[in-house]
Design an enzyme around this catalytic site. Structure first.
Site, PDB file in Angstrom:
ATOM      1  N   ASP A 175       9.799 -42.708  54.065  1.00  8.93           N
ATOM      2  CA  ASP A 175       9.379 -41.688  55.030  1.00  8.93           C
ATOM      3  C   ASP A 175      10.587 -41.230  55.844  1.00  8.93           C
ATOM      4  O   ASP A 175      11.386 -42.053  56.312  1.00  8.93           O
ATOM      5  CB  ASP A 175       8.304 -42.259  55.952  1.00  8.93           C
ATOM      6  CG  ASP A 175       7.743 -41.205  56.902  1.00  8.93           C
ATOM      7  OD1 ASP A 175       6.830 -40.485  56.498  1.00  8.93           O
ATOM      8  OD2 ASP A 175       8.241 -41.118  58.043  1.00  8.93           O
ATOM      9  N   ASN A 183      11.285 -30.492  62.254  1.00  7.51           N
ATOM     10  CA  ASN A 183      10.691 -29.187  61.956  1.00  7.51           C
ATOM     11  C   ASN A 183      10.498 -28.364  63.226  1.00  7.51           C
ATOM     12  O   ASN A 183      10.768 -27.156  63.249  1.00  7.51           O
ATOM     13  CB  ASN A 183       9.343 -29.365  61.251  1.00  7.51           C
ATOM     14  CG  ASN A 183       9.461 -29.248  59.737  1.00  7.51           C
ATOM     15  OD1 ASN A 183      10.445 -28.733  59.219  1.00  7.51           O
ATOM     16  ND2 ASN A 183       8.468 -29.743  59.034  1.00  7.51           N
ATOM     17  N   HIS A 188      10.980 -24.554  59.816  1.00  9.72           N
ATOM     18  CA  HIS A 188      10.523 -25.050  58.520  1.00  9.72           C
ATOM     19  C   HIS A 188      11.512 -24.793  57.377  1.00  9.72           C
ATOM     20  O   HIS A 188      11.543 -25.549  56.401  1.00  9.72           O
ATOM     21  CB  HIS A 188       9.159 -24.438  58.174  1.00  9.72           C
ATOM     22  CG  HIS A 188       8.042 -24.992  59.012  1.00  9.72           C
ATOM     23  ND1 HIS A 188       7.473 -26.216  58.762  1.00  9.72           N
ATOM     24  CD2 HIS A 188       7.423 -24.506  60.125  1.00  9.72           C
ATOM     25  CE1 HIS A 188       6.530 -26.458  59.655  1.00  9.72           C
ATOM     26  NE2 HIS A 188       6.489 -25.441  60.495  1.00  9.72           N
ATOM     27  N   ASP A 192      12.628 -27.709  55.026  1.00 11.24           N
ATOM     28  CA  ASP A 192      12.570 -27.722  53.555  1.00 11.24           C
ATOM     29  C   ASP A 192      13.920 -28.116  52.962  1.00 11.24           C
ATOM     30  O   ASP A 192      13.984 -28.856  51.974  1.00 11.24           O
ATOM     31  CB  ASP A 192      12.159 -26.340  53.025  1.00 11.24           C
ATOM     32  CG  ASP A 192      10.681 -26.044  53.258  1.00 11.24           C
ATOM     33  OD1 ASP A 192       9.948 -26.970  53.646  1.00 11.24           O
ATOM     34  OD2 ASP A 192      10.277 -24.882  53.047  1.00 11.24           O
ATOM     35  N   GLU A 219       6.484 -35.542  54.219  1.00 10.39           N
ATOM     36  CA  GLU A 219       7.835 -36.112  54.222  1.00 10.39           C
ATOM     37  C   GLU A 219       7.864 -37.517  53.640  1.00 10.39           C
ATOM     38  O   GLU A 219       8.830 -38.247  53.839  1.00 10.39           O
ATOM     39  CB  GLU A 219       8.399 -36.133  55.644  1.00 10.39           C
ATOM     40  CG  GLU A 219       7.717 -37.084  56.605  1.00 10.39           C
ATOM     41  CD  GLU A 219       6.497 -36.489  57.305  1.00 10.39           C
ATOM     42  OE1 GLU A 219       6.126 -36.998  58.368  1.00 10.39           O
ATOM     43  OE2 GLU A 219       5.924 -35.505  56.788  1.00 10.39           O
TER      44      GLU A 219
END
Length: 307
Positions: A175, A183, A188, A192, A219
């Site tokens: 994780d 974010n 975003h 990404d 994630e």
């Protein structure tokens, strides 16, 4: 045909050594070759190796070709593998029986070699096309890793391979720490980009061809490691943690560390042991998830492990 040369595997089953040699010579330049001289050995190869097509005599020893075909077609893990039969004394009744049980072809063993090559190659071409389509449908669009559906399929397959082969299997649940904060602060698009970088690091952590890197969701990622004990899994996890830190990706201001880090939960099972008799593949992931929570509770940027 050169596009999939040596990428697909043909399993040849025949108790005649000369016949095996002849068939191998026909296809060795085009495909990976596995051989078996009886149905029992063939079944082991099918369950433990990545077989793309079975070319079997009808009357193989121990387990007949027909019994083998029935097993292959009735198992969810192997039903996709096409089976072609070679008949010593072909007859219509036997052909009808073989085709009804799921075989894709029934061929006179004395057929002209060029025709046999064409039939096998045509079948392999279809297999290659199906694998390409399957790869697209089983790949996460953003990271290029296996998606959840592919993970579920391979997890089940590797678990039962571990049961049969008496070897351990490890799962790493990974994780990205404080990814929501990342974010929120950077947007975003940057999120990404971060996911892609972490995914590439996870993919590069694979040590064997059968290791699987998958995006579990959001994630979270999973690294599935067959033939791996606790010591080996810990080493992979530690290297992964260090490799992520070495990328020096700036983290959110409110994150625990100035650079992006990951937390990892490790689970290792030996499914053949009596104390794991009631366990299944889902337990492997659940235990890794529990250990991931422990790693986060302990301060993140570390792993927690158990067998």
């Amino acid at each position: 045909m050169t596009a999939f040369r040596h990428q697909l595997t043909l399993l040849i089953i025949d108790d005649d050594v000369v016949s095996i040699s002849t068939l191998t010579s026909l296809f060795a330049k085009t495909f990976n070759i596995e051989i078996a001289q009886d149905g029992k050995s063939a079944l082991q190869s099918i369950m433990l190796k990545d077989i793309d097509l079975v070319l079997s005599v009808v009357n193989s020893p121990i387990i007949s070709g027909q019994e083998l075909c029935t097993f292959v077609k009735n198992s969810q893990l192997t039903a996709h593998i096409p089976v072609m039969f070679l008949a010593e004394a072909p007859n219509l009744d036997e052909e009808d029986e073989c085709l009804q049980m799921g075989a894709v072809d029934y061929i006179d063993k004395k057929i002209r070699p060029s025709i046999l090559i064409s039939r096998v190659t045509n079948q392999m071409t279809m297999v290659a096309q199906q694998k390409k389509l399957a790869q697209v449908s089983c790949t996460d669009g953003l990271t290029g890793l296996a998606n959840r559906m592919q993970l579920d399929t391979m997890l089940n397959k590797e678990w039962y391979a571990a049961v049969r082969g008496s070897h351990s299997i490890a799962a790493l649940m990974i994780d990205i720490d404080h990814f929501k904060l990342f974010n929120d602060e950077f947007g975003h698009l940057e999120g990404d980009a971060c996911l892609k970088i972490i995914a590439s690091i996870i993919a590069s952590s694979k040590r064997r061809e059968r290791d699987l890197a998958a995006r579990y969701g959001g994630e979270e990622f999973v690294l599935l490691l067959p033939f791996t004990d606790l010591k080996g899994a810990k080493q992979v996890a530690q290297n992964l943690i260090e490799n992520v830190k070495n990328r020096n990706i700036k983290s959110a201001k409110q994150a625990s560390y100035p650079i992006v880090t990951v937390s990892i939960g490790i689970s290792v099972f030996s499914p053949t042991l009596k104390n794991n008799a009631a366990s299944n593949s889902i337990d492997l992931i659940d235990k890794a998830d529990i250990n991931l929570f422990k790693a986060k509770q302990a301060g993140r940027n570390q792993y927690s492990a158990s067998t």
